[in-house]
Enzyme design. Structure first.
Site, mmCIF file in Angstrom:
data_model
loop_
_atom_site.group_PDB
_atom_site.id
_atom_site.type_symbol
_atom_site.label_atom_id
_atom_site.label_comp_id
_atom_site.label_asym_id
_atom_site.label_seq_id
_atom_site.Cartn_x
_atom_site.Cartn_y
_atom_site.Cartn_z
ATOM 1 N N LEU A 45 0.845 -1.192 0.000
ATOM 2 C CA LEU A 45 0.000 0.000 0.000
ATOM 3 C C LEU A 45 0.884 1.247 0.000
ATOM 4 O O LEU A 45 1.736 1.411 0.870
ATOM 5 C CB LEU A 45 -0.926 0.015 1.211
ATOM 6 C CG LEU A 45 -1.848 -1.204 1.365
ATOM 7 C CD1 LEU A 45 -2.891 -0.942 2.450
ATOM 8 C CD2 LEU A 45 -2.535 -1.561 0.059
ATOM 9 N N GLY A 55 -1.188 6.713 -0.099
ATOM 10 C CA GLY A 55 -1.435 7.852 0.788
ATOM 11 C C GLY A 55 -0.622 9.085 0.416
ATOM 12 O O GLY A 55 0.414 9.002 -0.236
ATOM 13 N N ARG A 100 1.880 15.004 6.254
ATOM 14 C CA ARG A 100 2.729 15.478 7.354
ATOM 15 C C ARG A 100 4.219 15.550 6.994
ATOM 16 O O ARG A 100 5.028 16.076 7.734
ATOM 17 C CB ARG A 100 2.523 14.599 8.596
ATOM 18 C CG ARG A 100 1.272 14.979 9.370
ATOM 19 C CD ARG A 100 1.009 14.033 10.519
ATOM 20 N NE ARG A 100 0.504 12.735 10.044
ATOM 21 C CZ ARG A 100 0.481 11.631 10.775
ATOM 22 N NH1 ARG A 100 0.946 11.642 12.003
ATOM 23 N NH2 ARG A 100 -0.007 10.512 10.284
ATOM 24 N N LYS A 117 5.208 10.474 -0.236
ATOM 25 C CA LYS A 117 5.952 10.008 0.941
ATOM 26 C C LYS A 117 6.846 8.800 0.667
ATOM 27 O O LYS A 117 8.014 8.779 1.078
ATOM 28 C CB LYS A 117 4.961 9.669 2.061
ATOM 29 C CG LYS A 117 5.612 9.086 3.292
ATOM 30 C CD LYS A 117 4.706 9.111 4.486
ATOM 31 C CE LYS A 117 3.628 8.073 4.443
ATOM 32 N NZ LYS A 117 2.833 8.072 5.686
ATOM 33 N N TYR A 120 3.373 -2.229 3.625
ATOM 34 C CA TYR A 120 3.166 -0.785 3.538
ATOM 35 C C TYR A 120 4.425 -0.105 3.005
ATOM 36 O O TYR A 120 5.532 -0.380 3.485
ATOM 37 C CB TYR A 120 2.810 -0.243 4.938
ATOM 38 C CG TYR A 120 1.481 -0.808 5.400
ATOM 39 C CD1 TYR A 120 0.313 -0.086 5.234
ATOM 40 C CD2 TYR A 120 1.399 -2.087 5.931
ATOM 41 C CE1 TYR A 120 -0.920 -0.623 5.586
ATOM 42 C CE2 TYR A 120 0.185 -2.644 6.289
ATOM 43 C CZ TYR A 120 -0.975 -1.908 6.113
ATOM 44 O OH TYR A 120 -2.189 -2.452 6.444
ATOM 45 N N ASP A 130 5.429 2.734 3.547
ATOM 46 C CA ASP A 130 6.052 3.646 4.503
ATOM 47 C C ASP A 130 6.510 2.923 5.772
ATOM 48 O O ASP A 130 6.716 3.543 6.807
ATOM 49 C CB ASP A 130 5.103 4.805 4.841
ATOM 50 C CG ASP A 130 3.751 4.326 5.357
ATOM 51 O OD1 ASP A 130 3.560 3.097 5.460
ATOM 52 O OD2 ASP A 130 2.905 5.178 5.663
#
Ligand code: UD1
Ligand code: CA
Length: 455
Positions: free
Chosen positions: A8, A11, A15, A22, A100, A102
């Site tokens: 995944l 996103g 932030r 990211k 993920y 990240d």
């Protein structure tokens, strides 16, 4: 059973306060997502599907040519929704592992353990960990017998559930034969109005399927990066683990906080590495090698007892034993030095062989050169290897002595035991054992006066 890995990475990562998505922010010189892909490949999956959304073109571009399957999630409606987007691409029947983009430090051993446990008759198997501070994580709810019954997101959790320390890493195994049915049951009926992937646990339990968890004992492996601080933290953990691996091999690292290992290093005994060194790719250090401060070593082999003094860059080269290199030496690809060679300060060597005991001690450029043994190259010697269109070779045989400030215009052969007088431009092959030089005669002019400014 074959494995499909879903990563995944859709996103936005707001932030990070960055225009870059990211997952392509770098850890140890490569995108976080690349770390996850590299670890994934170690599991020999049949397919790796990357779910992208925010700035998807940038993500694709930095991950080209690796056989990855990209799936676009145009609206980020939750982790469950992200996995659903993969349905068309997923090979039916494969087991599924969700990772993920990240969470870059996850290890292959941990993932293998998760898959192995998942395959022991479980339909869902999750990777949990006992968080020091579980704030923000989904909590693992277990029944009286300790069996996992649900994952509850913090925003949906009661006060009691928020007390639970066991947290969801997000990483999950789902049995291939069941995932379509489980994912079909997801809804967005929760505090964030998102399709939670974590709800597959609840639905699996309702269907009397076995659900289990592997507890990851090293929280740093499941650290997710949401901001620059966490990115720096992950970088620092990566750095320290690289240093630790070297120290385990017996290397003395002067300051483990100030070394970066971005690849695989094999080291012998009694190796010392001073501060601020960067080791990249595949690096091999023989017994007794010493590396001074601020050196960059990439894809190279350094022979036994060689000393590399501070501020050197060595790239794709093979350095012999008992060499003395630097300070301030730059050794470029395809260079080989034999034993007891000396490469001194402000010397650049490219695609050359330096014979045993030969010295290039000061301010020189040696390129496309084959140099024999016991050669002495004077300060400021340049091999003129490029004619503007082609590269040419310089051959320097054994026992040659080259005076300072000499240009060797390639192609040229400097025969055995030649001596070249300082300040020469050598364009023709030199005969063996003789003195060769090309130099204007020195004259002195009597009565000459230096120009002076008028008062
Ligand atoms: C998720 C888990 C939570 C876990 C935590 C670990 C869910 C519902 N919750 O929460 O239990 O403790 O991770 O860090 O899964 N993503 C997409 N598309 C989407 C939504 C997310 O690709 O529509 C990606 C994000 O880019 C991110 C990852 O999935 O990399 C996690 O999403 P995020 O919204 O941060 O999940 P959390 O709320 O942290
Ligand atoms: Ca979220």
């Amino acid at each position: 059973m074959s494995l499909s890995i879903i990563i995944l990475a859709a996103g936005k990562g707001s932030r990070m306060k960055s225009n870059k998505p990211k997952v392509i922010h770098q850890v140890a010189g490569k995108p976080m997502l690349q770390h996850v892909v590299d670890t994934s490949k170690l599991l020999n999956p049949e397919q790796i599907i990357v779910v992208i959304g925010h700035e998807s073109e940038q993500v694709k571009e930095s991950m080209q040519g690796q056989g990855l399957i990209f799936v676009e999630q145009t609206e980020q409606l939750g982790t469950g929704h992200a996995v659903v987007q993969c349905h068309d691409e997923l090979n039916t029947g494969n087991d599924i592992l969700v990772l993920y983009g990240d969470v870059p430090l996850i290890k292959e051993t941990t993932l293998s353990a998760l898959i192995a446990k998942g395959r022991q008759n479980n339909v869902v198997c999750l990777l949990s960990f006992d968080a020091i501070d579980p704030t923000g994580y989904g909590r693992i709810v277990r029944d009286n017998e300790g069996l996992v019954t649900a994952i509850v997101e913090e925003k949906d959790a009661s006060e009691d559930i928020r007390q639970i320390k066991e947290s969801n890493s997000g990483i999950l195994y789902i049995k291939g034969t069941e995932y379509r049915e489980l994912l079909a049951e997801l809804d967005a009926d929760n505090a964030q109005q998102e399709y939670y992937l974590t709800d597959v646990v609840k639905h699996a339990v309702a269907r009397n399927h076995n659900v289990d968890a592997v507890i990851c004992t090293d929280e740093s492996e499941v650290l997710g990066v949401n901001n620059q601080q966490q990115l720096a933290e992950v970088e620092s953990i990566y750095r320290l683990s690289g240093a630790n691996q070297l120290m385990t091999q017996g290397v003395k690292i002067v300051d483990p906080q100030r070394i970066d290992i971005r690849g695989t290093v094999k080291a012998g005994h009694d190796v010392i590495i001073d501060i601020n060194c960067l080791l990249e790719g595949t690096v091999e250090l023989g017994d007794g090698v010493e590396i001074g401060a601020n050196c960059v070593l990439k894809d190279c082999k350094i022979g036994k007892n060689t000393k590399i003094q501070p501020m050197c860059i060595i790239d794709q080269s093979d350095i012999g034993e008992n060499n003395d290199i630097g300070p301030f030496a730059r050794i470029r690809p395809e260079t080989k030095t034999h034993n007891k060679a000396k490469i001194g300060n402000f010397v650049e060597i490219k695609k050359s062989t330096i014979g045993e005991g030969s010295k290039v001690n000061h301010l020189s450029y040696i390129g496309d050169t084959e140099m024999g043994a016991s050669v002495n190259i004077g300060a400021g010697t340049i091999t003129c290897n490029y004619d503007g269109a082609y590269k040419h070779k310089t051959i320097i045989e054994d026992d040659v002595f080259i005076g300072s400030d000499t240009q060797l215009v390639a192609p040229v052969l400097i025969s055995k035991s030649t001596t070249i007088g300082a300040g020469s431009t050598i364009t023709k092959d030199t005969p063996e054992g003789q003195l060769s030089f090309s130099r204007a005669k020195q004259i002195s002019i009597t009565g000459w006066a230096r120009p002076r400014k008028n008062k």
